[in-house]
Write a protein that holds these residues in place. Structure first.
Motif, mmCIF file in Angstrom:
data_model
loop_
_atom_site.group_PDB
_atom_site.id
_atom_site.type_symbol
_atom_site.label_atom_id
_atom_site.label_comp_id
_atom_site.label_asym_id
_atom_site.label_seq_id
_atom_site.Cartn_x
_atom_site.Cartn_y
_atom_site.Cartn_z
ATOM 1 N N ALA A 170 -10.239 12.677 11.428
ATOM 2 C CA ALA A 170 -9.251 12.920 10.770
ATOM 3 C C ALA A 170 -8.137 11.847 10.706
ATOM 4 O O ALA A 170 -7.385 11.794 9.647
ATOM 5 N N LEU A 171 -7.882 11.344 11.941
ATOM 6 C CA LEU A 171 -6.929 10.263 11.921
ATOM 7 C C LEU A 171 -7.035 9.143 11.123
ATOM 8 O O LEU A 171 -6.336 8.500 10.502
ATOM 9 N N LYS A 172 -8.213 8.696 11.159
ATOM 10 C CA LYS A 172 -8.997 7.718 10.299
ATOM 11 C C LYS A 172 -8.546 7.979 8.743
ATOM 12 O O LYS A 172 -7.971 7.135 8.162
ATOM 13 N N MET A 173 -9.001 9.148 8.364
ATOM 14 C CA MET A 173 -8.792 9.496 7.137
ATOM 15 C C MET A 173 -7.511 9.684 6.758
ATOM 16 O O MET A 173 -7.036 9.214 5.518
ATOM 17 N N ALA A 174 -6.522 10.028 7.688
ATOM 18 C CA ALA A 174 -5.061 9.988 7.291
ATOM 19 C C ALA A 174 -4.630 8.881 7.069
ATOM 20 O O ALA A 174 -3.769 8.425 6.275
ATOM 21 N N ARG A 175 -4.934 7.809 7.965
ATOM 22 C CA ARG A 175 -4.677 6.256 7.772
ATOM 23 C C ARG A 175 -5.101 5.892 6.452
ATOM 24 O O ARG A 175 -4.331 5.181 5.850
ATOM 25 N N GLU A 176 -6.452 6.004 5.797
ATOM 26 C CA GLU A 176 -6.747 5.506 4.705
ATOM 27 C C GLU A 176 -5.982 6.121 3.522
ATOM 28 O O GLU A 176 -5.654 5.511 2.600
ATOM 29 N N THR A 177 -5.837 7.593 3.715
ATOM 30 C CA THR A 177 -4.913 7.991 2.809
ATOM 31 C C THR A 177 -3.412 7.436 2.450
ATOM 32 O O THR A 177 -3.048 7.325 1.393
ATOM 33 N N GLU A 178 -2.787 7.347 3.824
ATOM 34 C CA GLU A 178 -1.555 6.680 3.722
ATOM 35 C C GLU A 178 -1.533 5.332 2.876
ATOM 36 O O GLU A 178 -0.631 4.886 2.174
ATOM 37 N N THR A 179 -2.584 4.659 3.154
ATOM 38 C CA THR A 179 -2.882 3.400 2.547
ATOM 39 C C THR A 179 -2.910 3.352 1.107
ATOM 40 O O THR A 179 -2.431 2.726 0.301
#
Length: 202
Positions: A152-161
């Motif tokens: 979830a944290l990884k996806m959140a970072r990708e989404t922010e990017t």
């Protein structure tokens, strides 16, 4: 055929308002990639009693008026007017991560079930047992929520990017790519006729 990228957070009221539109799109077998934002991270979680609940209630009234999605009295009493309730989407982000690899139809079905739990049933964002029960009973997933945290944290970072890349500041966002050109699709155009979103596929 166009491709779509959908950026959302389970506990974003405007994402809830546009949920029937996204559901219509994924049910039409459109090529949709979903990215959960984790907009309301635990380290920044605010309590409703700090004035947040009253502010959200005003935004919700507008979203309900425009979209027709139900924001129940149970939600207002159990969530917005509960002083210790936190705006924290970390548990539902973990749940989304656990189903993400199954594709947009499954992830969107989970999003809508979790949205129902919040806005119709008035279930707390901290109710890990109920979220786990939804995963188990409705989606056949026995994996503990904790195992979805890192994804979830990884996806959140990708989404922010992606949001920085597109010059965006909030969710929901539906990006359509057609003939190497990107379009920001306004979900509000389809609130009252969500099935009309499929005209973008032609």
């Amino acid at each position: 055929m166009p491709r779509f990228t959908y950026l959302y957070d389970t506990y974003c009221g405007w994402c809830y308002a546009g949920a029937p539109v996204i559901s219509a799109l994924v049910e039409a077998d459109a090529a949709v990639t979903m990215h959960h934002r984790l907009l309301f991270a635990p380290e920044h979680a605010q309590r409703m009693g700090a004035g947040l609940g009253a502010m959200i209630e005003q935004h919700d009234a507008r979203a309900e008026q425009l979209s027709g999605q139900p924001f129940s009295d149970l939600y207002r009493e159990n969530i917005l007017r509960a002083p210790d309730e936190k705006l924290d989407s970390s548990l539902t982000a973990a749940a989304a991560a656990l189903v993400h690899d199954q594709g947009a139809k499954v992830e969107m079905a989970l999003a809508r079930r979790l949205q129902k739990a919040r806005w119709e049933e008035g279930r707390s964002a901290q109710d890990a047992d109920y979220i786990s029960e939804i995963l188990r009973k409705d989606f056949g997933i026995e994996t503990p929520l904790s195992e979805g945290k890192e994804s979830a944290l990884k996806m959140a970072r990708e989404t922010e990017t992606l949001m920085h890349q597109y010059g965006l500041s909030g969710v929901p966002v539906l990006i359509m790519e057609r003939d190497d050109t990107l379009y920001n699709v306004a979900l509000s155009d389809y609130y009252r006729q969500p099935d009309e979103i499929v005209t973008l596929l032609s």
